[in-house]
Scaffold this motif. Structure first.
Motif, PDB file in Angstrom:
ATOM      1  N   ARG A   1       9.410   4.422   1.967  1.00 39.10           N
ATOM      2  CA  ARG A   1       9.411   5.902   1.042  1.00 39.10           C
ATOM      3  C   ARG A   1       8.671   5.483  -0.075  1.00 39.10           C
ATOM      4  O   ARG A   1       8.848   4.948  -0.970  1.00 39.10           O
ATOM      5  N   GLY A   2       7.058   5.702   0.319  1.00 40.96           N
ATOM      6  CA  GLY A   2       6.366   5.637  -0.897  1.00 40.96           C
ATOM      7  C   GLY A   2       5.351   4.363  -0.564  1.00 40.96           C
ATOM      8  O   GLY A   2       4.109   4.438  -0.873  1.00 40.96           O
ATOM      9  N   GLU A   3       5.808   3.123  -0.059  1.00 45.74           N
ATOM     10  CA  GLU A   3       5.119   2.032  -0.004  1.00 45.74           C
ATOM     11  C   GLU A   3       5.403   1.081   1.036  1.00 45.74           C
ATOM     12  O   GLU A   3       6.479   1.328   1.658  1.00 45.74           O
ATOM     13  N   ALA A   4       4.474   0.415   1.656  1.00 49.01           N
ATOM     14  CA  ALA A   4       4.704  -0.498   2.572  1.00 49.01           C
ATOM     15  C   ALA A   4       4.115  -1.853   2.457  1.00 49.01           C
ATOM     16  O   ALA A   4       2.897  -1.759   1.798  1.00 49.01           O
ATOM     17  N   LEU A   5       4.951  -2.992   2.895  1.00 46.68           N
ATOM     18  CA  LEU A   5       4.268  -4.351   2.575  1.00 46.68           C
ATOM     19  C   LEU A   5       3.576  -4.667   3.869  1.00 46.68           C
ATOM     20  O   LEU A   5       4.261  -4.600   4.814  1.00 46.68           O
TER      21      LEU A   5
ATOM     22  N   TRP B   1       6.549  -3.858   6.241  1.00 43.30           N
ATOM     23  CA  TRP B   1       7.902  -4.052   5.821  1.00 43.30           C
ATOM     24  C   TRP B   1       7.952  -2.806   4.723  1.00 43.30           C
ATOM     25  O   TRP B   1       7.421  -2.712   4.143  1.00 43.30           O
ATOM     26  N   ASN B   2       9.511  -2.477   4.589  1.00 40.95           N
ATOM     27  CA  ASN B   2       9.551  -1.781   3.488  1.00 40.95           C
ATOM     28  C   ASN B   2       9.680  -3.115   2.332  1.00 40.95           C
ATOM     29  O   ASN B   2      10.666  -4.062   2.611  1.00 40.95           O
TER      30      ASN B   2
ATOM     31  N   HIS C   1       0.771  -1.140  -0.115  1.00 45.89           N
ATOM     32  CA  HIS C   1      -0.018   0.019  -0.100  1.00 45.89           C
ATOM     33  C   HIS C   1       0.830   1.312   0.033  1.00 45.89           C
ATOM     34  O   HIS C   1       1.918   1.219   0.540  1.00 45.89           O
ATOM     35  N   LYS C   2       0.362   2.324  -0.718  1.00 40.56           N
ATOM     36  CA  LYS C   2       1.081   3.577  -0.686  1.00 40.56           C
ATOM     37  C   LYS C   2       1.001   4.202   0.715  1.00 40.56           C
ATOM     38  O   LYS C   2       0.209   4.109   1.549  1.00 40.56           O
ATOM     39  N   VAL C   3       2.116   4.858   0.761  1.00 35.78           N
ATOM     40  CA  VAL C   3       2.301   5.573   2.211  1.00 35.78           C
ATOM     41  C   VAL C   3       2.442   7.173   1.798  1.00 35.78           C
ATOM     42  O   VAL C   3       3.243   7.389   1.027  1.00 35.78           O
ATOM     43  N   ASP C   4       1.750   8.012   2.221  1.00 37.46           N
ATOM     44  CA  ASP C   4       1.547   9.423   2.025  1.00 37.46           C
ATOM     45  C   ASP C   4       2.782  10.128   3.039  1.00 37.46           C
ATOM     46  O   ASP C   4       3.252   9.586   3.613  1.00 37.46           O
TER      47      ASP C   4
ATOM     48  N   ALA D   1       6.751   9.312  12.219  1.00 31.05           N
ATOM     49  CA  ALA D   1       8.083   9.495  11.540  1.00 31.05           C
ATOM     50  C   ALA D   1       9.203   8.350  11.770  1.00 31.05           C
ATOM     51  O   ALA D   1       9.991   8.040  11.218  1.00 31.05           O
ATOM     52  N   LYS D   2       9.393   8.255  13.280  1.00 26.90           N
ATOM     53  CA  LYS D   2      10.170   7.298  13.690  1.00 26.90           C
ATOM     54  C   LYS D   2       9.895   6.125  13.281  1.00 26.90           C
ATOM     55  O   LYS D   2      11.151   5.441  13.145  1.00 26.90           O
ATOM     56  N   LEU D   3       9.009   5.757  13.075  1.00 27.56           N
ATOM     57  CA  LEU D   3       8.592   4.204  12.668  1.00 27.56           C
ATOM     58  C   LEU D   3       8.998   4.014  11.188  1.00 27.56           C
ATOM     59  O   LEU D   3       9.533   3.047  10.863  1.00 27.56           O
ATOM     60  N   ARG D   4       8.619   5.174  10.596  1.00 29.67           N
ATOM     61  CA  ARG D   4       8.891   5.042   8.953  1.00 29.67           C
ATOM     62  C   ARG D   4      10.386   5.098   8.703  1.00 29.67           C
ATOM     63  O   ARG D   4      10.973   4.219   7.919  1.00 29.67           O
TER      64      ARG D   4
END
Length: 167
Positions: free
Chosen positions: A116-120, A131-132, A11-14, A107-110
């Motif tokens: 950067r943009g997507e998360a699995l 996951w990245n 999924h996209k992460v904004d 932000a700390k978790l990202r």
């Protein structure tokens, strides 16, 4: 164990860290939150404390209560209890899913995942992991593939259910 997560999706992460939770995952989170009713936002806990893990482990409220009870059963002052309290309580992020089915990742978790943009999102029984996608593809997925390659050609993974220590 309550309801089980199944499947995976990306999924996209904004820019604000908002990401949609897979619909099937949302149903499990709702069913596993004793305080949830229609119209409320279901809650979950994101654990990020183990520095060796390259993912976020997401617990339903029921699953977290099971972990909490096991930690509380350990002797006060024991090293195991201190470590588990640090990892599971001190380095966790209680949160909820908003009315649009999204989760906000701070932000700390990202940064931990270098998202950067997507998360699995990938199911892990009574938890799920975030996951990245590139990290998962490069590091985690090959572990299972390599292990399966080492098994005999007629190996059936379901046989592990009869001998889980054989892994």
């Amino acid at each position: 164990m309550g309801r089980v997560f199944r499947g995976q999706s990306t999924h996209k992460v904004d820019g604000k860290g908002r990401v949609s939770i897979p619909a099937l995952f949302r149903r499990v989170i709702e069913a596993s939150d004793p305080n949830w009713t229609d119209g409320l936002n279901p809650e979950l806990v994101i654990v990020y404390g183990d520095p060796r893990r390259k993912c976020l482990e997401c617990y339903t409220m029921d699953a977290m209560q099971e972990v909490d009870a096991k930690i509380a059963a350990l002797p006060r002052g024991s090293n195991a209890r201190k470590i588990l309290q640090s990892v599971m309580h001190g380095h966790s992020h209680p949160t909820s899913i908003d009315e649009t089915g999204r989760l906000v990742l701070p932000a700390k978790l990202r940064e931990k995942l270098q998202l950067r943009g997507e998360a699995l999102f990938i199911a892990a029984g009574d938890t799920f992991q975030i996951w990245n996608p590139e990290t998962y593809a490069a590091e985690e997925a090959p572990k299972t593939e390599d292990w399966l390659q080492q098994q005999p050609e007629d190996f059936d993974p379901l046989s592990l259910l009869d001998n889980p220590e054989g892994v």
